[in-house]
Motif scaffolding. Structure first.
Motif, PDB file in Angstrom:
ATOM      1  N   SER A   1      -4.090   7.209  -2.105  1.00  0.00           N
ATOM      2  CA  SER A   1      -3.815   5.884  -1.576  1.00  0.00           C
ATOM      3  C   SER A   1      -3.861   4.855  -2.706  1.00  0.00           C
ATOM      4  O   SER A   1      -4.815   4.816  -3.464  1.00  0.00           O
ATOM      5  N   VAL A   2      -2.797   4.058  -2.834  1.00  0.00           N
ATOM      6  CA  VAL A   2      -2.749   3.063  -3.912  1.00  0.00           C
ATOM      7  C   VAL A   2      -2.397   1.696  -3.345  1.00  0.00           C
ATOM      8  O   VAL A   2      -1.432   1.562  -2.600  1.00  0.00           O
ATOM      9  N   LEU A   3      -3.199   0.692  -3.698  1.00  0.00           N
ATOM     10  CA  LEU A   3      -2.810  -0.689  -3.404  1.00  0.00           C
ATOM     11  C   LEU A   3      -2.093  -1.214  -4.635  1.00  0.00           C
ATOM     12  O   LEU A   3      -2.712  -1.714  -5.563  1.00  0.00           O
ATOM     13  N   ALA A   4      -0.774  -1.046  -4.657  1.00  0.00           N
ATOM     14  CA  ALA A   4       0.010  -1.412  -5.847  1.00  0.00           C
ATOM     15  C   ALA A   4       0.034  -2.924  -6.030  1.00  0.00           C
ATOM     16  O   ALA A   4       0.032  -3.422  -7.153  1.00  0.00           O
ATOM     17  N   VAL A   5       0.072  -3.651  -4.907  1.00  0.00           N
ATOM     18  CA  VAL A   5      -0.027  -5.111  -4.920  1.00  0.00           C
ATOM     19  C   VAL A   5      -1.124  -5.468  -3.924  1.00  0.00           C
ATOM     20  O   VAL A   5      -1.095  -5.043  -2.775  1.00  0.00           O
TER      21      VAL A   5
ATOM     22  N   HIS B   1       0.851  -1.175   0.000  1.00  0.00           N
ATOM     23  CA  HIS B   1       0.000   0.000   0.000  1.00  0.00           C
ATOM     24  C   HIS B   1       0.892   1.232   0.000  1.00  0.00           C
ATOM     25  O   HIS B   1       1.837   1.307   0.794  1.00  0.00           O
ATOM     26  N   TYR B   2       0.661   2.123  -0.923  1.00  0.00           N
ATOM     27  CA  TYR B   2       1.393   3.390  -0.931  1.00  0.00           C
ATOM     28  C   TYR B   2       0.428   4.510  -0.585  1.00  0.00           C
ATOM     29  O   TYR B   2      -0.685   4.555  -1.101  1.00  0.00           O
ATOM     30  N   GLN B   3       0.883   5.404   0.262  1.00  0.00           N
ATOM     31  CA  GLN B   3       0.066   6.558   0.619  1.00  0.00           C
ATOM     32  C   GLN B   3       0.911   7.801   0.382  1.00  0.00           C
ATOM     33  O   GLN B   3       1.941   7.992   1.020  1.00  0.00           O
ATOM     34  N   ILE B   4       0.490   8.606  -0.578  1.00  0.00           N
ATOM     35  CA  ILE B   4       1.181   9.876  -0.793  1.00  0.00           C
ATOM     36  C   ILE B   4       0.158  10.983  -0.685  1.00  0.00           C
ATOM     37  O   ILE B   4      -0.711  11.119  -1.547  1.00  0.00           O
ATOM     38  N   GLY B   5       0.229  11.738   0.406  1.00  0.00           N
ATOM     39  CA  GLY B   5      -0.799  12.745   0.684  1.00  0.00           C
ATOM     40  C   GLY B   5      -2.152  12.063   0.811  1.00  0.00           C
ATOM     41  O   GLY B   5      -2.290  11.107   1.563  1.00  0.00           O
TER      42      GLY B   5
ATOM     43  N   GLY C   1       1.309  -7.527 -17.704  1.00  0.00           N
ATOM     44  CA  GLY C   1       0.265  -6.571 -17.318  1.00  0.00           C
ATOM     45  C   GLY C   1       0.654  -5.184 -17.775  1.00  0.00           C
ATOM     46  O   GLY C   1       1.826  -4.910 -18.024  1.00  0.00           O
ATOM     47  N   ARG C   2      -0.362  -4.326 -17.878  1.00  0.00           N
ATOM     48  CA  ARG C   2      -0.116  -2.965 -18.346  1.00  0.00           C
ATOM     49  C   ARG C   2       0.731  -2.170 -17.363  1.00  0.00           C
ATOM     50  O   ARG C   2       0.845  -2.541 -16.206  1.00  0.00           O
ATOM     51  N   SER C   3       1.207  -1.058 -17.843  1.00  0.00           N
ATOM     52  CA  SER C   3       1.923  -0.116 -16.990  1.00  0.00           C
ATOM     53  C   SER C   3       1.015   0.275 -15.818  1.00  0.00           C
ATOM     54  O   SER C   3      -0.170   0.551 -16.021  1.00  0.00           O
ATOM     55  N   GLY C   4       1.561   0.245 -14.607  1.00  0.00           N
ATOM     56  CA  GLY C   4       0.778   0.597 -13.426  1.00  0.00           C
ATOM     57  C   GLY C   4       0.027  -0.569 -12.806  1.00  0.00           C
ATOM     58  O   GLY C   4      -0.659  -0.401 -11.799  1.00  0.00           O
ATOM     59  N   SER C   5       0.170  -1.780 -13.371  1.00  0.00           N
ATOM     60  CA  SER C   5      -0.582  -2.932 -12.851  1.00  0.00           C
ATOM     61  C   SER C   5       0.057  -3.538 -11.603  1.00  0.00           C
ATOM     62  O   SER C   5      -0.545  -4.385 -10.946  1.00  0.00           O
ATOM     63  N   GLY C   6       1.306  -3.123 -11.291  1.00  0.00           N
ATOM     64  CA  GLY C   6       1.943  -3.580 -10.051  1.00  0.00           C
ATOM     65  C   GLY C   6       3.132  -4.508 -10.245  1.00  0.00           C
ATOM     66  O   GLY C   6       3.656  -5.052  -9.278  1.00  0.00           O
ATOM     67  N   LYS C   7       3.590  -4.658 -11.486  1.00  0.00           N
ATOM     68  CA  LYS C   7       4.670  -5.602 -11.785  1.00  0.00           C
ATOM     69  C   LYS C   7       5.971  -5.268 -11.036  1.00  0.00           C
ATOM     70  O   LYS C   7       6.562  -6.125 -10.399  1.00  0.00           O
ATOM     71  N   SER C   8       6.410  -4.015 -11.154  1.00  0.00           N
ATOM     72  CA  SER C   8       7.680  -3.634 -10.515  1.00  0.00           C
ATOM     73  C   SER C   8       7.585  -3.730  -9.006  1.00  0.00           C
ATOM     74  O   SER C   8       8.539  -4.146  -8.344  1.00  0.00           O
ATOM     75  N   THR C   9       6.444  -3.317  -8.481  1.00  0.00           N
ATOM     76  CA  THR C   9       6.271  -3.390  -7.031  1.00  0.00           C
ATOM     77  C   THR C   9       6.345  -4.841  -6.569  1.00  0.00           C
ATOM     78  O   THR C   9       7.037  -5.158  -5.594  1.00  0.00           O
ATOM     79  N   LEU C  10       5.670  -5.726  -7.298  1.00  0.00           N
ATOM     80  CA  LEU C  10       5.713  -7.149  -6.942  1.00  0.00           C
ATOM     81  C   LEU C  10       7.154  -7.668  -6.967  1.00  0.00           C
ATOM     82  O   LEU C  10       7.598  -8.347  -6.042  1.00  0.00           O
TER      83      LEU C  10
HETATM   84  P1  ADP Z   1       4.097  -1.538 -13.241  1.00  0.00           P
HETATM   85  O1  ADP Z   1       5.466  -2.023 -12.917  1.00  0.00           O
HETATM   86  O2  ADP Z   1       3.167  -2.626 -13.648  1.00  0.00           O
HETATM   87  O3  ADP Z   1       4.103  -0.409 -14.204  1.00  0.00           O
HETATM   88  P2  ADP Z   1       4.141  -0.384 -10.583  1.00  0.00           P
HETATM   89  O4  ADP Z   1       4.391  -1.490  -9.627  1.00  0.00           O
HETATM   90  O5  ADP Z   1       5.265   0.489 -10.950  1.00  0.00           O
HETATM   91  O6  ADP Z   1       3.440  -0.985 -11.888  1.00  0.00           O
HETATM   92  O7  ADP Z   1       2.988   0.554  -9.998  1.00  0.00           O
HETATM   93  C1  ADP Z   1       1.762   0.053  -9.466  1.00  0.00           C
HETATM   94  C2  ADP Z   1       0.994   1.204  -8.821  1.00  0.00           C
HETATM   95  O8  ADP Z   1       1.696   1.628  -7.660  1.00  0.00           O
HETATM   96  C3  ADP Z   1       0.882   2.432  -9.695  1.00  0.00           C
HETATM   97  O9  ADP Z   1      -0.379   3.026  -9.445  1.00  0.00           O
HETATM   98  C4  ADP Z   1       2.003   3.326  -9.213  1.00  0.00           C
HETATM   99  O10 ADP Z   1       1.686   4.670  -9.426  1.00  0.00           O
HETATM  100  C5  ADP Z   1       2.049   2.982  -7.736  1.00  0.00           C
HETATM  101  N1  ADP Z   1       3.409   3.120  -7.176  1.00  0.00           N
HETATM  102  C6  ADP Z   1       4.500   2.393  -7.528  1.00  0.00           C
HETATM  103  N2  ADP Z   1       5.573   2.740  -6.802  1.00  0.00           N
HETATM  104  C7  ADP Z   1       5.151   3.752  -5.976  1.00  0.00           C
HETATM  105  C8  ADP Z   1       5.804   4.539  -4.979  1.00  0.00           C
HETATM  106  N3  ADP Z   1       7.097   4.376  -4.665  1.00  0.00           N
HETATM  107  N4  ADP Z   1       5.052   5.449  -4.339  1.00  0.00           N
HETATM  108  C9  ADP Z   1       3.758   5.613  -4.628  1.00  0.00           C
HETATM  109  N5  ADP Z   1       3.089   4.907  -5.540  1.00  0.00           N
HETATM  110  C10 ADP Z   1       3.764   3.977  -6.211  1.00  0.00           C
END
Ligand code: ADP
Ligand code: ADP
Length: 227
Positions: free
Chosen positions: A19-23, A12-16, A40-49
């Protein structure tokens, strides 16, 4: 044995106010020697995972086990040691050090371990041979093509004989033909050695090289495609 295992993994990311549940609740099992593609598309959570699996970021919920060991139960130093002992990384932008030549770049993981110079050079040359680049051992990254730089980074990733290799968009900066060469090289080596391989990519062709494609959408598993 499951080499990679996650249970209800969350980030979970919280910026201000944002709020995003990235995974968002990922259950994943990867067996020894298995090749898995996370798509998955850009923003789907791949890098975070990937960051969570590699222990580069901490989850806000759930757990990750690699080779049966809980990452959450390790402190920062233990996680670093575990990564160096068991994991190889390959990146989209190669992440080579520009001031070092090819073999010196390949030797970086050995230098961190305090291996003496002569042995570092021998092992690096062996790794360069496996990626077909011994003739470029003294070249700097800027003197090499993208495909050659990625081969150098592969040699660096395999020099420690990792159990698991994580690749983040390994073909992202390469043309189609070079990308195919790189993926063929990677999969040949890892199949031979039984290395577990997890690749994150939005490349449509990536599933050709893997046993299973896991497609993410909004941080969740949308679809699993077994080849
Ligand atoms: P992908 O790799 O599939 O493009 P990401 O894992 O980068 O997806 O991002 C998934 C979601 O998490 C997106 O909505 C992105 O904006 C958010 N996100 C990723 N990293 C951060 C971070 N460090 N802080 C806040 N939000 C983040
Ligand atoms: P040896 O154990 O004598 O080095 P192997 O048959 O195990 O021989 O391996 C042949 C070559 O492949 C070796 O030079 C080794 O560096 C490399 N190799 C074998 N397994 C791995 C692995 N899991 N990761 C990286 N390189 C490996």
């Amino acid at each position: 044995m499951n080499v990679i295992e996650t249970i209800n993994l969350q980030k979970h990311y919280q910026i201000g106010d944002n709020s995003v549940l990235a995974v968002d609740g990922i259950d994943l099992n990867v067996k020894e020697g298995e090749f898995v593609c996370i798509s998955g598309r850009s923003g789907s959570g791949k890098s975070t995972l990937l960051s969570l699996l590699a222990g580069l970021e901490s989850p806000t919920g759930g757990e990750v086990r690699l080779l049966g060991q809980h990452l959450e139960e390790m402190n920062e130093q233990e996680r670093g040691r575990f990564r160096r002992a068991h994991i190889g990384f390959i990146f989209q932008a190669y992440n080579l050090l520009p001031q070092f030549n090819a073999w010196e770049n390949v030797a970086v993981p050995l230098e961190i371990r305090g291996i003496p110079l002569q042995e570092r050079k021998e092992k690096s040359m062996e790794a360069l041979e496996m990626v077909g680049l011994t003739d470029h051992a003294e070249h700097r990254p800027t003197e090499m093509s993208g495909g050659q730089q990625q081969r150098i980074s592969i040699a660096r990733a395999i020099i420690t004989r990792p159990d698991i290799v994580f690749a983040d968009e390994p073909t992202g900066n390469l043309d189609t033909r070079t990308g195919t060469e790189i993926m063929s090289l990677l999969t040949d080596l890892f199949r031979r050695w039984g290395t577990t391989f997890l690749v994150v990519s939005h490349d449509e062709d990536m599933h050709r090289y893997t046993d299973r494609e896991i497609r993410l959408k909004d941080g969740k598993i949308e679809k699993v495609i077994v080849q």
